[in-house]
Scaffold this motif. Structure first.
Motif, PDB file in Angstrom:
ATOM      1  N   LEU A 142      -0.206  -1.406  -4.781  1.00 25.97           N
ATOM      2  CA  LEU A 142       0.434  -2.147  -5.858  1.00 25.97           C
ATOM      3  C   LEU A 142      -0.039  -3.591  -5.810  1.00 25.97           C
ATOM      4  O   LEU A 142      -0.052  -4.214  -4.752  1.00 25.97           O
ATOM      5  N   VAL A 143      -0.432  -4.116  -6.965  1.00 30.33           N
ATOM      6  CA  VAL A 143      -0.920  -5.486  -7.065  1.00 30.33           C
ATOM      7  C   VAL A 143      -0.266  -6.157  -8.263  1.00 30.33           C
ATOM      8  O   VAL A 143      -0.135  -5.557  -9.337  1.00 30.33           O
ATOM      9  N   ASN A 144       0.144  -7.394  -8.069  1.00 26.68           N
ATOM     10  CA  ASN A 144       0.705  -8.177  -9.174  1.00 26.68           C
ATOM     11  C   ASN A 144      -0.405  -9.001  -9.811  1.00 26.68           C
ATOM     12  O   ASN A 144      -1.051  -9.813  -9.144  1.00 26.68           O
ATOM     13  N   ILE A 145      -0.635  -8.771 -11.110  1.00 26.91           N
ATOM     14  CA  ILE A 145      -1.659  -9.496 -11.853  1.00 26.91           C
ATOM     15  C   ILE A 145      -0.969 -10.495 -12.782  1.00 26.91           C
ATOM     16  O   ILE A 145      -0.120 -10.101 -13.584  1.00 26.91           O
ATOM     17  N   PRO A 146      -1.297 -11.778 -12.687  1.00 25.75           N
ATOM     18  CA  PRO A 146      -0.677 -12.779 -13.555  1.00 25.75           C
ATOM     19  C   PRO A 146      -0.826 -12.421 -15.034  1.00 25.75           C
ATOM     20  O   PRO A 146      -1.913 -12.077 -15.491  1.00 25.75           O
ATOM     21  N   GLY A 147       0.284 -12.458 -15.754  1.00 25.44           N
ATOM     22  CA  GLY A 147       0.275 -12.160 -17.172  1.00 25.44           C
ATOM     23  C   GLY A 147       0.347 -10.692 -17.510  1.00 25.44           C
ATOM     24  O   GLY A 147       0.510 -10.325 -18.681  1.00 25.44           O
ATOM     25  N   ILE A 148       0.213  -9.836 -16.507  1.00 22.18           N
ATOM     26  CA  ILE A 148       0.264  -8.386 -16.739  1.00 22.18           C
ATOM     27  C   ILE A 148       1.443  -7.752 -16.013  1.00 22.18           C
ATOM     28  O   ILE A 148       2.150  -6.913 -16.544  1.00 22.18           O
ATOM     29  N   GLY A 149       1.650  -8.152 -14.772  1.00 20.21           N
ATOM     30  CA  GLY A 149       2.728  -7.587 -13.972  1.00 20.21           C
ATOM     31  C   GLY A 149       2.197  -6.761 -12.821  1.00 20.21           C
ATOM     32  O   GLY A 149       1.015  -6.837 -12.470  1.00 20.21           O
ATOM     33  N   THR A 150       3.047  -5.938 -12.235  1.00 23.46           N
ATOM     34  CA  THR A 150       2.660  -5.122 -11.094  1.00 23.46           C
ATOM     35  C   THR A 150       2.032  -3.820 -11.563  1.00 23.46           C
ATOM     36  O   THR A 150       2.628  -3.089 -12.362  1.00 23.46           O
ATOM     37  N   ARG A 204       0.855  -1.174   0.000  1.00 26.42           N
ATOM     38  CA  ARG A 204       0.000   0.000   0.000  1.00 26.42           C
ATOM     39  C   ARG A 204       0.893   1.227   0.000  1.00 26.42           C
ATOM     40  O   ARG A 204       1.582   1.522   0.983  1.00 26.42           O
ATOM     41  N   GLU A 205       0.873   1.957  -1.102  1.00 25.27           N
ATOM     42  CA  GLU A 205       1.753   3.105  -1.266  1.00 25.27           C
ATOM     43  C   GLU A 205       1.276   4.295  -0.425  1.00 25.27           C
ATOM     44  O   GLU A 205       2.081   5.011   0.157  1.00 25.27           O
TER      45      GLU A 205
END
Length: 222
Positions: free
Chosen positions: A29-37, A22-23
């Motif tokens: 910030l969230v890491n999404i599979p196939g997309i990235g952070t 949490r910035e």
């Protein structure tokens, strides 16, 4: 405690992800599979410290619009085996369902529901006009649980305190004041105000009960 087990609201979502950090109050910030952070909007003013932790699973909604700072919005996060709603934008919709479906029958026959009604120095979530009363309503979303006790708030809320104070004045003038606590933790048995985190809010909340402000709690399942 009102316990809702029937579907209340359909919330579409577009992707699952893993929470990173949490910035600030509104950005994570969230890491999404196939997309990235990616940056995600956090639409909840609480700390959510026992919910938004690194590696926790979250559900996201894709958002379009040139005025937005992020293309994703956080909807819910997984705590243990349960999903917890962490987006206050849905609170009014849930509350309207509660009001329209007879969960506050003692208020009288509802004639009109007015959202975001100004009174004094505050804007309360709803004003309900019934056949016999004017009912002023403030809705609070509770995401914090200590053991089997749901508790609010999880951060100091001077705004929340002011809303409760307005409701006390409303009751003293002859209208009805109502606080609806939407509880998003399902493994709880009761609710109490959080004296440890915000003793000023908790003290005013207890005073409101003594003055005749109606308190309703409702467990919301995802």
């Amino acid at each position: 405690m009102i316990d809702l087990t029937k579907p209340v609201l359909h919330i579409p979502w577009d992707s699952e992800g893993t929470f990173v950090n949490r910035e600030n109050r509104f950005l994570g910030l969230v890491n999404i599979p196939g997309i990235g952070t990616v940056n995600v909007h956090i639409k909840d003013p609480g700390r959510l410290e026992n919910i938004l932790i690194p590696e926790s699973k979250v559900i996201l909604q894709k958002k379009d619009g040139s005025k937005r700072k992020t293309a994703w919005e956080l909807i819910s996060a997984k705590v243990g085996y349960d999903w917890v709603l962490v987006n206050s934008g849905f609170h009014p919709h849930i509350a309207q369902y509660i009001l329209k479906n007879g969960f506050v029958n003692e208020l009288g026959n509802i004639k009109k529901i007015v959202p975001e009604k100004q009174i004094g120095n505050s804007r309360l979530d709803f004003l309900i006009l019934t056949d016999t009363n004017r009912v002023w309503i403030e809705v609070k979303g509770c995401t914090m649980a200590i053991g089997d006790i749901a508790t609010f708030p999880d951060a100091v809320t001077s705004r929340g305190k002011k809303h409760v104070e307005e409701l006390i004045q409303i009751v003293e003038k002859g209208d009805i004041g109502l606080i609806i606590i939407l509880i998003f933790r399902i493994n709880v048995n009761c609710f109490k105000p959080n004296f440890d985190i915000d003793p000023k809010f908790a003290k005013v909340f207890e005073q409101a009960k003594k003055k005749g402000v109606t308190i309703k709690t409702s467990v919301i399942y995802l």
